[in-house]
Design a protein around this motif. Sequence first.
Motif, mmCIF file in Angstrom:
data_model
loop_
_atom_site.group_PDB
_atom_site.id
_atom_site.type_symbol
_atom_site.label_atom_id
_atom_site.label_comp_id
_atom_site.label_asym_id
_atom_site.label_seq_id
_atom_site.Cartn_x
_atom_site.Cartn_y
_atom_site.Cartn_z
ATOM 1 N N VAL A 552 0.805 -0.790 0.021
ATOM 2 C CA VAL A 552 0.217 -0.047 0.157
ATOM 3 C C VAL A 552 1.232 0.988 0.394
ATOM 4 O O VAL A 552 1.450 0.841 1.226
ATOM 5 C CB VAL A 552 -0.807 0.177 1.338
ATOM 6 N N THR A 553 0.953 2.153 -0.951
ATOM 7 C CA THR A 553 1.324 3.417 -1.310
ATOM 8 C C THR A 553 0.749 4.294 -1.320
ATOM 9 O O THR A 553 0.045 4.174 -2.135
ATOM 10 C CB THR A 553 2.640 3.406 -2.199
ATOM 11 N N PRO A 554 0.819 5.264 -0.639
ATOM 12 C CA PRO A 554 1.634 5.553 0.671
ATOM 13 C C PRO A 554 1.027 4.655 2.088
ATOM 14 O O PRO A 554 -0.189 3.510 1.655
ATOM 15 C CB PRO A 554 1.988 7.235 1.199
ATOM 16 N N ASP A 555 1.761 4.835 2.757
ATOM 17 C CA ASP A 555 1.227 2.865 3.417
ATOM 18 C C ASP A 555 0.833 3.873 4.884
ATOM 19 O O ASP A 555 0.354 4.105 6.653
ATOM 20 C CB ASP A 555 2.207 2.349 4.400
ATOM 21 N N SER A 556 0.831 5.679 5.242
ATOM 22 C CA SER A 556 0.164 6.211 6.422
ATOM 23 C C SER A 556 -0.737 8.070 5.965
ATOM 24 O O SER A 556 -0.272 7.959 4.300
ATOM 25 C CB SER A 556 0.884 6.373 7.557
ATOM 26 N N GLY A 557 -1.584 8.048 6.468
ATOM 27 C CA GLY A 557 -1.516 9.278 6.216
ATOM 28 C C GLY A 557 -2.897 9.657 7.506
ATOM 29 O O GLY A 557 -3.357 9.394 8.633
#
Length: 628
Positions: A552-557
């Motif tokens: 998963v890209t990006p893997d945070s937000g």
Amino acid sequence: MKTTHTLAVLLLASCTAVQAQDIRPLGAVEGEMRWKELGNRTDDFEGNSLNTAKWINAPSDLVIGAWTFDENNTYVRDGKLNIIATQETHTRPFRDSCQGGATVQRELYYKSGAVKSAADGVYGYYEARIKGVKIFPGLSPAFWLYSDGHPYPDRNVPGSVDYSEIDVVELQQADWYGPGPDDADPVNVMDHNLHARIVGEDGKTYWRRPKPYPEAQLLKFEAPFDPSKDFHTYAVENRKDVIRWYVDGELIGEKPNLFWHRPMHVIFSMGLRRQLIKYNDACNRADPNPDTVTAEGFPEDATMQVEYVKTWEVLPSIWVDNKNKYLTTDYETGGKLEVVVNYHGGSNHHVVGDKYNGITVNLVEKNTDGFVRIVASANDASVTSEEKRYGGQTTLRLDLSGVTPADQLPQGHYYALAPVFRSSNGSDIFQMGELQPIKVVDRQSPGPVAVTGVSVSADTTELQVGETTRLEATVFPANADNPDVSWHSNNMQVATVDQQGQVQGKSVGNVKITVTTEDGRHKASTKLSVVSSSGDGESCTGGWVPVSGVHVTPDSGELSVGQSIRITPTVTPACASNKRVVFSSSNPSVAIVNADGVVSAKRAGSAEITVKTKNKGKTATYSLTVTP
């Protein structure tokens, strides 16, 4: 500045805050939806006998040709409904459609139990706490709803529904989905499906089953537990526009309500599956199987238990998430006050236009005597449309031009927010509990614009040794005074990153690249895989190609309450034969995720969104922070 809807606000001001009922479904939040328990389909099974005023034991309309439902296989003991399967060879009359409808004496090898509610109903929320069985595979404990009123008066109308069935849950089915001949679902995979029988153009009825219509009717859920080992809660809400399923209070999926509008009974039963019976292709039915008969584990390991069943009607409701956000924010006079409003039209009602023209939010001036005046108002008329009137969310923006700052109001006066709509039941629906005081302040000269978050994007999740790729950081808000960031690699031997976000692969492995804002130290990260430049890897030739990973890209937000984002995973290799994935949220009270990977922020907090491949069970996570 509008001054309409005064009567409604007077009604609100004259009433004390409505308190949420103590009894509500697992996962339901106090102060949001309102609930009315329906006693005719609710039972906690106290005592040691089945309440025959509520339940029909071994209902006569439930006739199965592969086993027998027997009253002796259902009993109440120690506050639980018990349904057992027993190995009992017996014969009973059977009308055999494969023999022209002739009645024959059929030899059967098992008996089981089933109870259905005497009362029926259509829309509402149905919840039960159930423990499965130790025998697996072969038995399937089930909690479902079905209609028995056919033929209905419109039986001759093409397209009309002759039969409705909603499977709240079918446990331990061990169903086959391939690709191999023995690739049966494990014990933790459960089914939440829809069945209907429709009148065709020729006047004949035909079945709509889940597998031919998976997008509309099939829902499989891979639970993080073995349902045979403990009690868990399973629920469904049948609404006029949508059907939603819950496990242990967590939303696991939803489908549009196309055909499920007939009155349905609640039923608990235990069915036999193909390990103990056999499918007859010629007659399109299940038949008894004399080759697999066993008495081992029956009935001690073949007992499903139900701790309770509760049925609610959802009453028309309106609420805002994160009330504290509105009470702790300063809103400038002359600016905008944005309010995210959630609403539910009610199980048997909906939003109408009438005097509020949909949903209205008023900013009301009040004092100790109650309502004084409306100082700002906004409404959304679109919520009265067919597709929106049963429930959803809307964002309303109140114009605070000309609104007096709160500290300049007469002593004892204050502002309150009052969302409201008119229900088709003729009532004005207000939020439970008051939303006050709202602080309206003098417009201030602009100050420094602080960074509130950052995200990172990548063109690829995989690069070869020696290859480079550029990562892009997006700082929020766009007009932040200090948008400077720094970059960091957690494994410099695998990949390096410079301060412009350019990454270079150094050796085979996995690496996490993190960007950090100078202002506020906000972080976001992405994972990359560095592969050999020789081109070696998974073969894409031949037959079945297994999954090797998922990213998963990006893997945070970060998201604000009410916002949504879509997570798009990358399954490797690109030629994998089965690239299907399932999503789950570690904290559904903060954020929920649907089957398409759309994440919706519910309230402030943090949650891990996990994506898992159906083949090989590879996982990746997206770390989400939700801000007010």
